[in-house]
Design an enzyme around this catalytic site. Structure first.
Site, mmCIF file in Angstrom:
data_model
loop_
_atom_site.group_PDB
_atom_site.id
_atom_site.type_symbol
_atom_site.label_atom_id
_atom_site.label_comp_id
_atom_site.label_asym_id
_atom_site.label_seq_id
_atom_site.Cartn_x
_atom_site.Cartn_y
_atom_site.Cartn_z
ATOM 1 N N ASP A 105 7.546 1.053 5.806
ATOM 2 C CA ASP A 105 6.833 -0.163 6.172
ATOM 3 C C ASP A 105 6.879 -1.088 4.954
ATOM 4 O OD1 ASP A 105 4.885 -1.896 7.527
ATOM 5 O OD2 ASP A 105 3.452 -1.085 6.082
ATOM 6 N N ASP B 270 4.458 -4.420 4.160
ATOM 7 C CA ASP B 270 3.152 -4.857 3.658
ATOM 8 C C ASP B 270 2.154 -3.711 3.626
ATOM 9 O OD1 ASP B 270 2.448 -7.343 2.610
ATOM 10 O OD2 ASP B 270 2.846 -8.339 4.501
#
Length: 239
Positions: free
Chosen positions: A14, A16
């Protein structure tokens, strides 16, 4: 607690809250939108992290047309990097690379180009802008970056991580998904991946509640090594 060593085909990150933090900037932009539409700011923050912005707007702005929500999504994500720049100019947190990230990515870059990728709920426009600004701290980007523009169903559905594995031409069951958000962890689990949750974005107890395979405070507890073309990832969990 003894280190856990995994033999893998690839690591799917991922963005953020996992590799970088833009939380202050994102929260600031959400403040603007909550004020504009009379929304509950705290409810939005509790439910929007790790989810595509368009999905949040469909939930919170049902009175808008889909075309209007798409335009607002573009405006929202286009505002994050400029807001981060404003905050940093004021000596505040805006965009930053999270602990342990550069070292781990440097180790992964020693192997083949299909050894890792980024799978984010952000749009391509925002992801590209954020990664460009943080380039010196992150190093060279992967060949493949899956964004919200690439899938019709985002996290917590399995589609983003399944697409990530497909782009890399690897078996999703031999991939490690690294996530900070419950929606992302659920996406990785639904895809059939091993999931490592990190406590650098979402409240740790909330991401742990979805039962990821492993959990660490941050990526300084994780290392990678290539041996004879094989990828080994070591996870140092705390007691």
């Amino acid at each position: 607690m003894a280190p856990i060593v995994l033999e893998l085909d690839a690591v799917l990150f991922d963005m953020d809250g996992t590799l970088i933090s833009s939380t202050p900037a994102v929260n600031s932009v959400w403040t603007d939108f909550a004020s504009k539409y009379g929304l509950d700011y705290n409810s939005i923050l509790n439910e929007s992290h790790g989810v595509q912005t368009i999905v949040s707007f469909r939930k919170y702005l049902p009175h808008l047309t889909e075309e209007e929500r798409v335009e607002e999504t573009k405006r929202f994500e286009a505002g994050i990097v400029p807001r981060a720049s404003e905050l940093m100019a004021q000596g505040k947190e805006g965009l930053e690379v999270l602990p342990g990230v550069r070292s781990l990515l440097d180790q992964l870059r020693q192997g083949p180009v299909n050894g890792w990728c980024i799978v984010t709920s952000a749009t391509n426009a925002y992801a590209s802008a954020a990664l460009r600004i943080l380039g010196p701290g992150l190093g060279a980007m992967p060949r493949d970056i899956i964004t919200a523009d690439d899938v019709s169903r985002g996290k917590p559905f399995p589609d983003p991580y399944l697409m990530g594995a497909k782009r890399l031409d690897v078996d999703i069951s031999r991939c490690l998904v690294v996530e900070d958000a419950p929606a992302g962890a659920l996406s990785g689990l639904a895809a059939g991946s091993i999931v490592l949750a990190v406590g650098t974005g979402y409240a740790p107890k909330l991401v742990q509640a979805v039962n990821p395979t492993y959990y660490v405070d941050d990526l300084s507890q994780v290392s990678a090594e290539w041996k004879d073309g094989k990828l080994f990832v070591t996870i140092n969990q705390k007691d």
